[in-house]
Design a protein around this motif. Structure first.
Motif, PDB file in Angstrom:
ATOM      1  N   PRO A 104     -46.883  -2.751  46.228  1.00 44.03           N
ATOM      2  CA  PRO A 104     -45.487  -2.422  45.959  1.00 44.03           C
ATOM      3  C   PRO A 104     -44.898  -1.660  47.132  1.00 44.03           C
ATOM      4  CG  PRO A 104     -46.893  -0.820  44.892  1.00 44.03           C
ATOM      5  CD  PRO A 104     -47.814  -1.817  45.561  1.00 44.03           C
ATOM      6  N   CYS A 105     -43.577  -1.631  47.207  1.00 46.01           N
ATOM      7  CA  CYS A 105     -42.935  -0.930  48.314  1.00 46.01           C
ATOM      8  C   CYS A 105     -42.753   0.560  48.027  1.00 46.01           C
ATOM      9  CB  CYS A 105     -41.568  -1.557  48.621  1.00 46.01           C
ATOM     10  SG  CYS A 105     -40.331  -1.263  47.322  1.00 46.01           S
ATOM     11  N   ASP A 106     -43.110   1.010  46.813  1.00 50.25           N
ATOM     12  CA  ASP A 106     -42.763   2.381  46.425  1.00 50.25           C
ATOM     13  C   ASP A 106     -43.961   3.312  46.282  1.00 50.25           C
ATOM     14  OD1 ASP A 106     -43.832   1.262  44.159  1.00 50.25           O
ATOM     15  OD2 ASP A 106     -42.187   1.810  42.826  1.00 50.25           O
ATOM     16  N   SER A 107     -45.116   2.926  46.858  1.00 43.70           N
ATOM     17  CA  SER A 107     -46.312   3.793  46.860  1.00 43.70           C
ATOM     18  C   SER A 107     -46.762   3.963  48.307  1.00 43.70           C
ATOM     19  CB  SER A 107     -47.434   3.177  46.016  1.00 43.70           C
ATOM     20  OG  SER A 107     -47.046   3.063  44.668  1.00 43.70           O
ATOM     21  N   PRO A 108     -46.066   4.815  49.060  1.00 47.21           N
ATOM     22  CA  PRO A 108     -46.239   4.820  50.525  1.00 47.21           C
ATOM     23  C   PRO A 108     -47.514   5.474  51.026  1.00 47.21           C
ATOM     24  CG  PRO A 108     -44.681   6.523  49.854  1.00 47.21           C
ATOM     25  CD  PRO A 108     -44.991   5.722  48.616  1.00 47.21           C
ATOM     26  N   LEU A 109     -48.333   6.060  50.142  1.00 44.80           N
ATOM     27  CA  LEU A 109     -49.494   6.816  50.612  1.00 44.80           C
ATOM     28  C   LEU A 109     -50.819   6.098  50.385  1.00 44.80           C
ATOM     29  CD1 LEU A 109     -48.462  10.365  49.283  1.00 44.80           C
ATOM     30  CD2 LEU A 109     -47.892   9.290  51.469  1.00 44.80           C
ATOM     31  N   PHE A 110     -50.773   4.782  50.071  1.00 45.36           N
ATOM     32  CA  PHE A 110     -52.036   4.083  49.768  1.00 45.36           C
ATOM     33  C   PHE A 110     -52.996   4.130  50.945  1.00 45.36           C
ATOM     34  CE2 PHE A 110     -49.149   0.690  51.255  1.00 45.36           C
ATOM     35  CZ  PHE A 110     -49.926   0.044  52.208  1.00 45.36           C
ATOM     36  N   ASN A 111     -54.293   4.038  50.608  1.00 46.66           N
ATOM     37  CA  ASN A 111     -55.357   4.247  51.598  1.00 46.66           C
ATOM     38  C   ASN A 111     -55.285   3.262  52.757  1.00 46.66           C
ATOM     39  OD1 ASN A 111     -56.140   5.192  48.900  1.00 46.66           O
ATOM     40  ND2 ASN A 111     -58.038   5.828  49.875  1.00 46.66           N
ATOM     41  N   GLU A 112     -55.621   3.757  53.928  1.00 45.52           N
ATOM     42  CA  GLU A 112     -55.614   2.905  55.119  1.00 45.52           C
ATOM     43  C   GLU A 112     -56.842   2.003  55.187  1.00 45.52           C
ATOM     44  OE1 GLU A 112     -54.998   5.823  58.169  1.00 45.52           O
ATOM     45  OE2 GLU A 112     -52.822   5.838  57.851  1.00 45.52           O
ATOM     46  N   PHE A 183     -60.791   4.267  43.379  1.00 44.69           N
ATOM     47  CA  PHE A 183     -60.351   5.022  44.547  1.00 44.69           C
ATOM     48  C   PHE A 183     -60.311   6.516  44.187  1.00 44.69           C
ATOM     49  CE2 PHE A 183     -59.402   0.880  45.995  1.00 44.69           C
ATOM     50  CZ  PHE A 183     -59.324   0.936  47.379  1.00 44.69           C
ATOM     51  N   ASN A 184     -61.470   6.980  43.692  1.00 42.20           N
ATOM     52  CA  ASN A 184     -61.624   8.406  43.378  1.00 42.20           C
ATOM     53  C   ASN A 184     -62.882   8.950  44.040  1.00 42.20           C
ATOM     54  OD1 ASN A 184     -63.518   7.059  41.836  1.00 42.20           O
ATOM     55  ND2 ASN A 184     -63.162   8.268  39.971  1.00 42.20           N
ATOM     56  N   GLN A 185     -63.209   8.364  45.185  1.00 41.33           N
ATOM     57  CA  GLN A 185     -64.411   8.757  45.908  1.00 41.33           C
ATOM     58  C   GLN A 185     -64.137  10.015  46.740  1.00 41.33           C
ATOM     59  OE1 GLN A 185     -67.093   6.721  45.075  1.00 41.33           O
ATOM     60  NE2 GLN A 185     -65.458   5.952  43.758  1.00 41.33           N
ATOM     61  N   PRO A 186     -65.192  10.707  47.179  1.00 40.00           N
ATOM     62  CA  PRO A 186     -64.974  11.866  48.050  1.00 40.00           C
ATOM     63  C   PRO A 186     -64.134  11.476  49.269  1.00 40.00           C
ATOM     64  CG  PRO A 186     -67.264  11.766  47.341  1.00 40.00           C
ATOM     65  CD  PRO A 186     -66.620  10.506  46.862  1.00 40.00           C
ATOM     66  N   GLY A 187     -63.134  12.272  49.535  1.00 39.21           N
ATOM     67  CA  GLY A 187     -62.240  11.984  50.662  1.00 39.21           C
ATOM     68  C   GLY A 187     -61.014  11.180  50.291  1.00 39.21           C
ATOM     69  N   ASP A 188     -60.997  10.553  49.088  1.00 42.89           N
ATOM     70  CA  ASP A 188     -59.824   9.810  48.652  1.00 42.89           C
ATOM     71  C   ASP A 188     -58.736  10.780  48.191  1.00 42.89           C
ATOM     72  OD1 ASP A 188     -60.914   7.336  49.151  1.00 42.89           O
ATOM     73  OD2 ASP A 188     -61.498   6.943  47.068  1.00 42.89           O
ATOM     74  N   ASP A 189     -57.525  10.539  48.643  1.00 45.11           N
ATOM     75  CA  ASP A 189     -56.382  11.331  48.203  1.00 45.11           C
ATOM     76  C   ASP A 189     -56.050  10.937  46.761  1.00 45.11           C
ATOM     77  OD1 ASP A 189     -53.960  12.546  47.712  1.00 45.11           O
ATOM     78  OD2 ASP A 189     -53.038  11.940  49.608  1.00 45.11           O
ATOM     79  N   PRO A 190     -56.105  11.873  45.806  1.00 45.87           N
ATOM     80  CA  PRO A 190     -55.817  11.500  44.420  1.00 45.87           C
ATOM     81  C   PRO A 190     -54.381  11.052  44.202  1.00 45.87           C
ATOM     82  CG  PRO A 190     -56.025  13.887  44.640  1.00 45.87           C
ATOM     83  CD  PRO A 190     -56.466  13.295  45.933  1.00 45.87           C
ATOM     84  N   ARG A 191     -53.515  11.289  45.187  1.00 40.33           N
ATOM     85  CA  ARG A 191     -52.102  10.913  45.050  1.00 40.33           C
ATOM     86  C   ARG A 191     -51.773   9.628  45.810  1.00 40.33           C
ATOM     87  NH1 ARG A 191     -51.017  16.533  47.808  1.00 40.33           N
ATOM     88  NH2 ARG A 191     -52.303  15.326  49.214  1.00 40.33           N
ATOM     89  N   ALA A 192     -52.811   8.953  46.330  1.00 32.31           N
ATOM     90  CA  ALA A 192     -52.575   7.819  47.234  1.00 32.31           C
ATOM     91  C   ALA A 192     -51.779   6.697  46.583  1.00 32.31           C
ATOM     92  CB  ALA A 192     -53.911   7.278  47.744  1.00 32.31           C
ATOM     93  N   PHE A 193     -51.901   6.540  45.266  1.00 35.99           N
ATOM     94  CA  PHE A 193     -51.248   5.406  44.611  1.00 35.99           C
ATOM     95  C   PHE A 193     -50.103   5.843  43.695  1.00 35.99           C
ATOM     96  CE2 PHE A 193     -55.413   3.995  45.962  1.00 35.99           C
ATOM     97  CZ  PHE A 193     -55.103   2.797  46.581  1.00 35.99           C
ATOM     98  N   PHE A 194     -49.654   7.089  43.853  1.00 34.30           N
ATOM     99  CA  PHE A 194     -48.465   7.516  43.113  1.00 34.30           C
ATOM    100  C   PHE A 194     -47.272   6.716  43.612  1.00 34.30           C
ATOM    101  CE2 PHE A 194     -49.695  12.146  41.822  1.00 34.30           C
ATOM    102  CZ  PHE A 194     -50.800  11.658  41.159  1.00 34.30           C
ATOM    103  N   ASN A 195     -46.404   6.347  42.697  1.00 33.79           N
ATOM    104  CA  ASN A 195     -45.227   5.588  43.116  1.00 33.79           C
ATOM    105  C   ASN A 195     -43.959   6.377  42.817  1.00 33.79           C
ATOM    106  OD1 ASN A 195     -45.597   5.075  40.263  1.00 33.79           O
ATOM    107  ND2 ASN A 195     -43.987   3.549  40.454  1.00 33.79           N
ATOM    108  N   ALA A 196     -42.910   6.046  43.540  1.00 36.36           N
ATOM    109  CA  ALA A 196     -41.627   6.732  43.416  1.00 36.36           C
ATOM    110  C   ALA A 196     -40.670   5.870  42.603  1.00 36.36           C
ATOM    111  CB  ALA A 196     -41.042   7.011  44.804  1.00 36.36           C
TER     112      ALA A 196
END
Length: 210
Positions: A104-112, A183-196
């Protein structure tokens, strides 16, 4: 059995075709995130992970085309603003690689490294779909079906599903072999898939950036 999937074998589809109703009807993909339109930010984050990228949008097509990738409105006879599966159909009709990844275009923090992890799981499980499972705000791990890596040969199945009135992604993927990738592994940002969904939520996401 696939050993591995190279990123070059995957076409990314950025879903920017929604009404943006909870943002007051604005074109969500054109809203600024740290000074860059959301859809362009998504494109810059996704492009290194895949071989090709296209954007599914239903308005401001010239503005999206200025990002330098193909832009396609909803297809498949479902009408405009028919939800994400219309974008899936649009992408699958034009996908020229063996696999397709929707974001989606509204979850800008997804993992690289998101696509790599989904591709490894798809190959390992010999699945048709690999879907992100990420923690939501309550901390519970849930499928995020709009972040979906699939085999490009799924168009006929999707056409049958939508012709029968189906509109929910997970109801369609449930008909096939689907692997959920946590995507809840060590080092994963828990907010990576939050959408606006609202402008306030977009500003909150901006504030999360280091």
């Amino acid at each position: 059995m696939i050993d591995t999937i190279d990123g070059a074998e995957i076409t990314g589809v950025i879903l920017a075709g929604g009404r943006g109703s909870r943002m007051g009807g604005v074109d969500k993909g054109m809203q600024n995130f740290n000074g860059v339109p959301l859809a362009l930010h998504t494109l810059l984050r996704l492009s290194p992970q895949v071989g090709e990228v296209m954007i599914n949008a239903n308005r401001n097509l010239a503005a999206y085309e200025s990002f330098g990738v193909p832009v396609w409105p909803d297809a498949g006879g479902m009408g405009e603003f028919s939800g994400p599966l219309a974008g899936f159909i649009t992408g699958l009709e034009r996908c020229e690689t063996p696999y397709m990844m929707t974001v989606p275009c509204d979850s800008p923090l997804f993992n690289e490294n998101m696509v790599l992890r989904l591709a490894e799981a798809l190959a390992r499980e010999n699945a048709d779909f690999a879907v992100v499972a990420a923690p939501e705000e309550d901390g519970q791990l849930r499928a995020q079906p709009v972040f979906c890596l699939m085999r490009a040969g799924m168009l006929e199945s999707l056409a049958v599903f939508t012709a029968g009135g189906g509109r929910k992604i997970d109801a369609w993927t449930a008909r096939h072999k689907t692997v959920l990738v946590p995507f809840n592994q060590p080092g994963d940002d828990p907010r990576a898939f939050f959408n606006a969904n609202t402008l306030a939520e977009l500003h909150q996401l901006e504030a999360l950036r280091p």
